[in-house]
Design a protein around this motif. Structure first.
Motif, mmCIF file in Angstrom:
data_model
loop_
_atom_site.group_PDB
_atom_site.id
_atom_site.type_symbol
_atom_site.label_atom_id
_atom_site.label_comp_id
_atom_site.label_asym_id
_atom_site.label_seq_id
_atom_site.Cartn_x
_atom_site.Cartn_y
_atom_site.Cartn_z
ATOM 1 N N LEU A 47 9.577 -8.414 -19.603
ATOM 2 C CA LEU A 47 9.962 -7.023 -19.348
ATOM 3 C C LEU A 47 10.934 -6.996 -18.175
ATOM 4 O O LEU A 47 10.616 -7.483 -17.086
ATOM 5 N N HIS A 97 14.086 -4.571 -16.119
ATOM 6 C CA HIS A 97 14.644 -3.235 -15.936
ATOM 7 C C HIS A 97 16.156 -3.277 -15.990
ATOM 8 O O HIS A 97 16.774 -4.291 -15.626
ATOM 9 N N THR A 98 16.736 -2.206 -16.436
ATOM 10 C CA THR A 98 18.196 -2.135 -16.426
ATOM 11 C C THR A 98 18.688 -2.337 -15.003
ATOM 12 O O THR A 98 18.069 -1.883 -14.037
ATOM 13 N N PRO A 105 18.854 -0.653 -22.739
ATOM 14 C CA PRO A 105 17.666 -0.634 -23.595
ATOM 15 C C PRO A 105 17.927 -1.219 -24.980
ATOM 16 O O PRO A 105 17.037 -1.844 -25.566
ATOM 17 N N THR A 145 17.058 -4.840 -26.038
ATOM 18 C CA THR A 145 15.682 -5.231 -26.345
ATOM 19 C C THR A 145 15.622 -5.917 -27.700
ATOM 20 O O THR A 145 16.084 -5.375 -28.700
ATOM 21 N N THR A 153 12.402 -7.274 -23.279
ATOM 22 C CA THR A 153 12.232 -5.828 -23.378
ATOM 23 C C THR A 153 12.878 -5.189 -22.164
ATOM 24 O O THR A 153 12.503 -5.484 -21.029
ATOM 25 N N SER A 159 13.686 -2.013 -19.900
ATOM 26 C CA SER A 159 13.154 -0.707 -19.558
ATOM 27 C C SER A 159 14.087 -0.009 -18.582
ATOM 28 O O SER A 159 14.547 -0.612 -17.620
ATOM 29 N N SER A 160 14.360 1.231 -18.845
ATOM 30 C CA SER A 160 15.259 1.974 -17.950
ATOM 31 C C SER A 160 14.498 2.613 -16.806
ATOM 32 O O SER A 160 13.272 2.678 -16.812
#
Length: 121
Positions: free
Chosen positions: A11, A13-14, A88, A91, A118, A120-121
């Motif tokens: 996971l 983050h942007t 996103p 992903t 994955t 996530s924003s």
């Protein structure tokens, strides 16, 4: 037995810049192109990036051009994918692949098991 093993997913983050790595074993791919593909849920597997046997030539999908960078280290039998400015829509399950041919256009005959990324924003 040829094995391609990916690592570095998860996971993210942007705005982060993770790096995927793939290590090959079972035979040498020093003279072969290597690449990365991805498959998002409900979509077909698509080409992401490829690199020639000597790193002289790289190809990128339009969707990742300017954001992702593929590189390889033949001495370590590894190929990496630096991922910047993640979105996103990046992903997917990312697959390492190797060809029997030297150029990054493929075709690719050997595949890893994949690593999930994955975003996530």
């Amino acid at each position: 037995q040829v094995q391609l093993v990916e690592s570095g997913g998860g996971l993210v983050h942007t705005g982060r810049s993770p790096r995927l790595s793939c290590i090959a074993s079972g035979r040498t791919f020093t003279g072969s192109a290597m690449g990365w593909f991805r498959q998002a849920p409900g979509k077909e597997r698509e080409f992401v990036a490829g690199i020639s046997w000597n790193s002289d030539t790289t190809y990128y999908a339009d969707s990742v051009k300017g954001r992702f960078t593929i590189s390889r280290d033949n001495a370590k039998m590894t190929v990496n994918l630096e991922m910047n400015s993640l979105k996103p829509e990046d992903t997917a399950v990312y697959y390492c692949a190797a060809s029997d041919l030297p150029g990054p256009a493929g075709p690719y005959s050997y595949w890893g098991q994949g690593t999930q990324v994955t975003v996530s924003s």
